[in-house]
Every structure is written in structure tokens, then in C-alpha cells.
Write a protein that holds these residues in place. Structure first.
Motif, mmCIF file in Angstrom:
data_model
loop_
_atom_site.group_PDB
_atom_site.id
_atom_site.type_symbol
_atom_site.label_atom_id
_atom_site.label_comp_id
_atom_site.label_asym_id
_atom_site.label_seq_id
_atom_site.Cartn_x
_atom_site.Cartn_y
_atom_site.Cartn_z
ATOM 1 N N LYS A 1 -92.576 86.288 69.816
ATOM 2 C CA LYS A 1 -93.922 85.927 69.356
ATOM 3 C C LYS A 1 -93.873 84.658 68.515
ATOM 4 N N CYS A 2 -92.856 84.551 67.668
ATOM 5 C CA CYS A 2 -92.691 83.329 66.863
ATOM 6 C C CYS A 2 -92.466 82.125 67.778
ATOM 7 N N ALA A 3 -91.634 82.306 68.798
ATOM 8 C CA ALA A 3 -91.353 81.208 69.734
ATOM 9 C C ALA A 3 -92.619 80.770 70.464
ATOM 10 N N ILE A 4 -93.465 81.718 70.816
ATOM 11 C CA ILE A 4 -94.726 81.379 71.480
ATOM 12 C C ILE A 4 -95.595 80.525 70.554
ATOM 13 N N GLU A 5 -95.685 80.914 69.297
ATOM 14 C CA GLU A 5 -96.480 80.126 68.345
ATOM 15 C C GLU A 5 -95.885 78.732 68.141
ATOM 16 N N ILE A 6 -94.571 78.659 68.035
ATOM 17 C CA ILE A 6 -93.914 77.361 67.911
ATOM 18 C C ILE A 6 -94.177 76.533 69.166
ATOM 19 N N GLY A 7 -94.141 77.184 70.317
ATOM 20 C CA GLY A 7 -94.432 76.485 71.570
ATOM 21 C C GLY A 7 -95.839 75.911 71.591
ATOM 22 N N ARG A 8 -96.798 76.638 71.038
ATOM 23 C CA ARG A 8 -98.181 76.129 70.977
ATOM 24 C C ARG A 8 -98.260 74.888 70.089
ATOM 25 N N ILE A 9 -97.571 74.936 68.975
ATOM 26 C CA ILE A 9 -97.551 73.773 68.071
ATOM 27 C C ILE A 9 -96.874 72.595 68.756
ATOM 28 N N LYS A 10 -95.757 72.847 69.415
ATOM 29 C CA LYS A 10 -95.065 71.772 70.139
ATOM 30 C C LYS A 10 -95.983 71.164 71.198
ATOM 31 N N HIS A 11 -96.704 72.022 71.915
ATOM 32 C CA HIS A 11 -97.618 71.533 72.949
ATOM 33 C C HIS A 11 -98.697 70.654 72.333
ATOM 34 N N ASP A 12 -99.287 71.130 71.248
ATOM 35 C CA ASP A 12 -100.355 70.372 70.583
ATOM 36 C C ASP A 12 -99.861 69.034 70.047
ATOM 37 N N GLN A 13 -98.580 68.990 69.664
ATOM 38 C CA GLN A 13 -98.013 67.760 69.114
ATOM 39 C C GLN A 13 -97.220 66.968 70.156
ATOM 40 N N SER A 14 -97.331 67.378 71.415
ATOM 41 C CA SER A 14 -96.637 66.729 72.536
ATOM 42 C C SER A 14 -95.124 66.639 72.304
ATOM 43 N N ARG B 1 -91.202 68.246 72.959
ATOM 44 C CA ARG B 1 -90.460 68.915 74.027
ATOM 45 C C ARG B 1 -90.135 70.350 73.616
ATOM 46 N N VAL B 2 -90.030 71.225 74.614
ATOM 47 C CA VAL B 2 -89.656 72.616 74.368
ATOM 48 C C VAL B 2 -88.211 72.662 73.870
ATOM 49 N N TYR B 3 -87.337 71.918 74.528
ATOM 50 C CA TYR B 3 -85.912 71.943 74.194
ATOM 51 C C TYR B 3 -85.618 71.017 73.021
ATOM 52 N N ASP B 4 -85.041 71.584 71.979
ATOM 53 C CA ASP B 4 -84.666 70.826 70.780
ATOM 54 C C ASP B 4 -83.198 71.131 70.485
ATOM 55 N N GLU C 1 -91.641 79.953 75.895
ATOM 56 C CA GLU C 1 -92.407 78.771 75.463
ATOM 57 C C GLU C 1 -92.916 77.999 76.680
ATOM 58 N N ARG C 2 -92.055 77.816 77.662
ATOM 59 C CA ARG C 2 -92.440 77.072 78.875
ATOM 60 C C ARG C 2 -93.543 77.801 79.644
ATOM 61 N N LEU C 3 -93.409 79.114 79.766
ATOM 62 C CA LEU C 3 -94.429 79.887 80.477
ATOM 63 C C LEU C 3 -95.788 79.756 79.787
#
Length: 91
Positions: free
Chosen positions: A26-39, A41-44, A83-85
């Protein structure tokens, strides 16, 4: 303790691990949303290296650092997949 006692203990630990894995996801999903909004990459790779360094430093054993790293690499990989899904759902 008997083998059945140990197995019950393992079953309880497994239940807790499932709960924690889902909480982490669930945390990863939220982080993924923030990453998406800030353009971002998923992989860090630097973040992943940091996680592995931290878990190894916290490891008292008996699981060795190589085994712990393999487990966490798999957990991280699954969180990255989630995150990618989620990102695909938005795009």
C-alpha cells in the motif's frame, strides 16, 4: 516445544508477514502515485541500494545478509511491479 508448536509459531509469523507485505505494498502504491504526479521513474536504484544497506546493518542473524538481500530484492521487485500496474491504470 514440539514440532507442532514450532509450526504454529511459523504459521503466526507467516500471517504477520502477509499483513506487513500488504501494508508495504500500500505504501508503494502511494509512492507510485506521487512519482507519477511528479513524472519520476518507478525504478530508483539508489533508493534500493539504500534499503539493502539499511536492512543488512539491522540484521542480527541467523539469516545471513545474502539471504536477506535476496528476500528483499524480491519484495522490492513486487512493490515496483505494483507501482507500474497502478501507473498503467492512470495512463
Amino acid at each position: 516445544m514440539s514440532i507442532e508448536d514450532w509450526r504454529r509459531k511459523i504459521d503466526e509469523i507467516d500471517r504477520k508477514l502477509v499483513e506487513l507485505f500488504n501494508e508495504r505494498s500500500k505504501c508503494a502504491i502511494e509512492i507510485g502515485r506521487i512519482k507519477h504526479d511528479q513524472s519520476l521513474r518507478v525504478y530508483d536504484p539508489e533508493r534500493e541500494r539504500e534499503i539493502l544497506r539499511r536492512i543488512k546493518a539491522a540484521n542480527p542473524g541467523p539469516l545471513d545478509n545474502e539471504g536477506l538481500q535476496r528476500l528483499f530484492e524480491r519484495v522490492i521487485d513486487e512493490c515496483r511491479r505494483i507501482e507500474r500496474l497502478e501507473r498503467e491504470k492512470k495512463d
